[in-house]
Scaffold this active site. Structure first.
Site, mmCIF file in Angstrom:
data_model
loop_
_atom_site.group_PDB
_atom_site.id
_atom_site.type_symbol
_atom_site.label_atom_id
_atom_site.label_comp_id
_atom_site.label_asym_id
_atom_site.label_seq_id
_atom_site.Cartn_x
_atom_site.Cartn_y
_atom_site.Cartn_z
ATOM 1 N N LYS A 147 0.880 -1.178 0.000
ATOM 2 C CA LYS A 147 0.000 0.000 0.000
ATOM 3 C C LYS A 147 0.913 1.221 0.000
ATOM 4 O O LYS A 147 1.441 1.624 1.023
ATOM 5 C CB LYS A 147 -0.872 -0.016 1.263
ATOM 6 C CG LYS A 147 -2.220 0.667 1.121
ATOM 7 C CD LYS A 147 -2.172 2.136 0.751
ATOM 8 C CE LYS A 147 -1.876 3.054 1.909
ATOM 9 N NZ LYS A 147 -1.643 4.462 1.480
ATOM 10 N N GLU A 178 9.515 1.573 11.034
ATOM 11 C CA GLU A 178 10.548 2.615 10.847
ATOM 12 C C GLU A 178 9.806 3.937 10.925
ATOM 13 O O GLU A 178 9.061 4.276 10.004
ATOM 14 C CB GLU A 178 11.192 2.508 9.463
ATOM 15 C CG GLU A 178 11.774 1.161 9.112
ATOM 16 C CD GLU A 178 13.168 0.968 9.635
ATOM 17 O OE1 GLU A 178 13.644 1.813 10.411
ATOM 18 O OE2 GLU A 178 13.778 -0.047 9.288
ATOM 19 N N CYS A 206 14.042 10.665 7.247
ATOM 20 C CA CYS A 206 13.878 10.280 8.649
ATOM 21 C C CYS A 206 15.172 10.460 9.433
ATOM 22 O O CYS A 206 15.155 10.752 10.614
ATOM 23 C CB CYS A 206 13.401 8.844 8.728
ATOM 24 S SG CYS A 206 14.455 7.721 7.814
ATOM 25 N N GLU A 254 9.061 16.769 14.921
ATOM 26 C CA GLU A 254 9.636 16.452 13.614
ATOM 27 C C GLU A 254 8.994 17.346 12.562
ATOM 28 O O GLU A 254 7.792 17.237 12.293
ATOM 29 C CB GLU A 254 9.388 14.980 13.258
ATOM 30 C CG GLU A 254 10.104 14.569 11.978
ATOM 31 C CD GLU A 254 9.749 13.167 11.503
ATOM 32 O OE1 GLU A 254 8.578 12.774 11.619
ATOM 33 O OE2 GLU A 254 10.653 12.481 11.001
HETATM 34 P P1 NAD Z 1 2.292 8.590 7.395
HETATM 35 O O1 NAD Z 1 2.425 7.812 8.653
HETATM 36 O O2 NAD Z 1 1.303 9.684 7.331
HETATM 37 O O3 NAD Z 1 1.914 7.621 6.175
HETATM 38 C C1 NAD Z 1 2.716 6.496 5.844
HETATM 39 C C2 NAD Z 1 1.844 5.447 5.192
HETATM 40 O O4 NAD Z 1 0.908 4.969 6.164
HETATM 41 C C3 NAD Z 1 1.014 5.954 4.013
HETATM 42 O O5 NAD Z 1 1.007 4.968 3.007
HETATM 43 C C4 NAD Z 1 -0.363 6.121 4.621
HETATM 44 O O6 NAD Z 1 -1.409 6.002 3.681
HETATM 45 C C5 NAD Z 1 -0.399 4.957 5.607
HETATM 46 N N1 NAD Z 1 -1.375 5.087 6.707
HETATM 47 C C6 NAD Z 1 -1.836 6.214 7.280
HETATM 48 N N2 NAD Z 1 -2.735 5.911 8.251
HETATM 49 C C7 NAD Z 1 -2.815 4.552 8.290
HETATM 50 C C8 NAD Z 1 -3.564 3.627 9.080
HETATM 51 N N3 NAD Z 1 -4.412 4.043 10.030
HETATM 52 N N4 NAD Z 1 -3.389 2.307 8.848
HETATM 53 C C9 NAD Z 1 -2.536 1.875 7.907
HETATM 54 N N5 NAD Z 1 -1.825 2.699 7.111
HETATM 55 C C10 NAD Z 1 -1.959 4.027 7.311
HETATM 56 O O7 NAD Z 1 3.754 9.103 7.055
HETATM 57 P P2 NAD Z 1 4.190 10.064 5.856
HETATM 58 O O8 NAD Z 1 3.757 11.445 6.176
HETATM 59 O O9 NAD Z 1 3.790 9.428 4.559
HETATM 60 O O10 NAD Z 1 5.793 9.951 5.933
HETATM 61 C C11 NAD Z 1 6.577 10.769 6.736
HETATM 62 C C12 NAD Z 1 7.006 10.032 7.994
HETATM 63 O O11 NAD Z 1 7.715 8.850 7.668
HETATM 64 C C13 NAD Z 1 7.967 10.857 8.841
HETATM 65 O O12 NAD Z 1 7.591 10.769 10.200
HETATM 66 C C14 NAD Z 1 9.306 10.161 8.629
HETATM 67 O O13 NAD Z 1 10.246 10.319 9.655
HETATM 68 C C15 NAD Z 1 8.879 8.745 8.467
HETATM 69 N N6 NAD Z 1 9.925 7.972 7.803
HETATM 70 C C16 NAD Z 1 10.661 7.091 8.564
HETATM 71 C C17 NAD Z 1 11.700 6.370 7.972
HETATM 72 C C18 NAD Z 1 12.538 5.428 8.808
HETATM 73 O O14 NAD Z 1 13.240 4.613 8.234
HETATM 74 N N7 NAD Z 1 12.501 5.511 10.127
HETATM 75 C C19 NAD Z 1 11.974 6.532 6.616
HETATM 76 C C20 NAD Z 1 11.204 7.436 5.875
HETATM 77 C C21 NAD Z 1 10.174 8.143 6.485
#
Ligand code: NAD
Length: 509
Positions: free
Chosen positions: A194, A269, A303, A402
């Protein structure tokens, strides 16, 4: 090399790649078939460069996830039994096709996310490298240990855990997806992916490359849609045994709750607010380059960005002045222009969030310094100039939250103990960076920083066999090397009696 193309070449390649997404809605890929949502619903995808409508995308719901999870469960029966050497060969072919299509992938990603070619050309190739690395591990992934005792031979082996769900964010979507999907496939799992709704295109290109490389239908499925609908259904589906998730900490927490009824194994992550600690005995020229690189590359949407710089007070004024001087020269521009370093931020909501921290910083009493904006920005483009917040303290929102954009918070510290205390006074614990020429201090501080990964006198340099992941609110579990296989596989122990060892008699005849 995709990085060596001119702006005009990149633009032509992007237009050619995007034409198909504009012509018809982007479909899910289920069992090798391109299908629209059962509901027929779609959502719109627009470009951060100029707000242009790039195309409509199938919006998945529970029924679409159910279809994908069901075929993933069927495909698991054969893929999990496919010899590791065969999986290895197929995954190397996927890597070959990613390399062949790296330019198309990179330009598509730039227009969809706002990230610049400077970084996306490498990200596409890193995707291929991820596939090669895990492909090579596939033949030995099931191997275990022999643990003999005088009476028994215990031996372990590993088998793939089952169909898994992979949920990814929008910041570098192609590369991050390969990081999760490649080890899952190498282990023998099947996948329902997804992708993030703000950057859905490159997931399609990855699934296409996998299909063209000979990955059997049903082994890698893609269902688009919102997190609250498609994502949630995936985390609740009984056929899905594990969820590999990359995204925000608060979403991770929701996923853990959603997956509780079906006892999902989870790998998270999550977010970060990573400190880079600069002591006054460091090589300050190198430290400066690393600090600038780790917050203003990839639009600061990474991240592991070093978003809090902790600077020893004796060099604070000089070092922050040097950062301020440097950021003036960072070229903000069109993502397909090879000279651009920073592009527009992915979405109006994210743009508003990042910009709001400029006002928050000023209201909190920090000094706001900005770089040079993009003079030729389209009026609907979501461009920001690099930001630096000086005279900050660690209790400010700009130090604790963040921002996930090109905004650096600079905090002074007095001595080693103060630096450690400030660095650890945060909910997150993904990465830490440390600059000093005192080797004993480097070991001491590295040991005390609360983070999953520490780099000493270095920016983030990824080594695929090394573990990647965070502590505290930054994650659960580790990627990389054998850690990825530990997540995607179950370990079994078999104990065989070697002779006639004593068996307790429960009662006498
Ligand atoms: P997000 O959590 O908003 O979304 C990530 C994914 O989760 C999307 O595909 C979204 O549709 C899905 N999602 C949202 N709500 C959900 C639910 N209730 N159930 C299942 N799936 C759901 O994150 P974002 O804004 O897309 O990305 C930014 C974040 O990602 C930042 O916090 C960043 O630090 C983190 N990130 C972490 C790493 C790491 O390796 N630690 C790497 C890249 C990004």
């Amino acid at each position: 090399m995709s990085g060596s193309h001119s702006y005009e070449e990149n633009l032509a390649a992007a237009n050619a790649s995007l034409a198909r997404f504009a012509d018809a809605p982007l479909t899910h890929l289920i069992n090798g078939e391109h299908v629209l949502s059962v509901s027929g619903e779609t959502f719109a995808n627009s470009s951060p460069i100029d707000g242009r409508h790039l195309g409509d995308v199938a919006a998945g719901h529970a029924a679409d996830i159910d279809a994908a999870a069901t075929v993933a469960a069927v495909a698991f029966e054969s893929w999990s039994r496919t010899p590791g050497t065969e999986r290895k060969a197929i995954l190397h072919r996927v890597a070959d096709l990613i390399e062949e299509r790296a330019h198309q992938i990179a330009v598509t990603e730039c227009v969809d996310t706002g990230q610049t070619m400077r970084f996306m050309s490498h990200a596409a190739l890193r995707g291929a490298a991820n596939f090669r690395f895990f492909a090579d591990q596939a033949p030995a992934a099931a191997d275990g240990q022999a643990l003999p005792t005088p009476d028994h031979l215990n031996y372990t082996s590993r088998s793939p855990i089952g169909p898994v769900g992979v949920i990814t964010p929008w910041n570098t979507p192609f590369m991050l997806s390969t990081w999760k999907i490649a080890p899952a496939l190498a282990a023998g799992c099947t996948v329902v992916h997804k992708p993030a709704e703000w950057s859905p295109f490159s997931a399609h290109l990855l699934a296409e490359a996998a299909h063209d490389a000979g990955l059997p239908p049903g082994v890698l499925n893609v269902v688009h849609g919102m997190g609250e609908t498609a994502g949630k259904s995936l985390t609740e589906h009984p056929a899905i045994t594990a969820i590999a998730f990359v995204g925000e900490s608060s979403t991770g927490s929701m996923i853990q709750k959603q997956g509780a009824d079906t006892l999902k194994r989870v790998h998270f992550e999550l977010g970060g607010k990573n400190p880079v600690v600069v002591f006054d005995d460091a090589d300050l020229d190198r430290a400066l380059d690393a600090v600038i690189f780790m917050i203003y590359s990839i639009n600061g949407e990474r991240c592991t960005s070093s978003s809090r710089v902790l600077i020893q007070e004796s060099i604070y004024d000089e070092f922050t002045a040097r950062i301020a001087e440097k950021i003036k020269g960072i070229p903000v521009g069109h993502p397909l222009d090879p000279t651009s370093i920073m592009g527009p931020l992915i979405h109006q909501r994210h743009y508003d969030k990042v910009c709001s921290y400029r006002d928050i910083a000023a209201a909190e009493g920090a000094t706001v310094i900005e770089g040079t904006p993009f003079a030729d920005a389209h009026e609907d483009g979501q461009y920001v100039a690099p930001m630096l917040f000086t005279n900050a303290t660690n209790d400010m929102a700009i130090a604790q939250e963040e921002i996930f954009g090109p905004a650096l918070t600079a905090i002074p510290f007095t001595d080693e103990a103060d630096a450690i205390s400030i660095a650890n006074d945060i909910d997150y614990g993904l990465a830490g960076y440390l600059w000093t020429s005192d080797v004993t201090r480097a070991h001491r501080v590295a040991g005390r920083l609360e983070a999953g990964m520490i780099w000493v006198n270095s920016q983030n340099v990824r080594h695929l066999p090394a573990p990647f992941g965070g502590v505290k609110a930054s994650g659960i579990g580790r990627d990389g090397g054998d850690w990825s296989f530990d997540f995607y596989m179950e370990t079994k122990n078999v104990a065989i009696a070697l002779g006639e060892h004593s068996i307790p008699k429960l009662y006498a005849d």
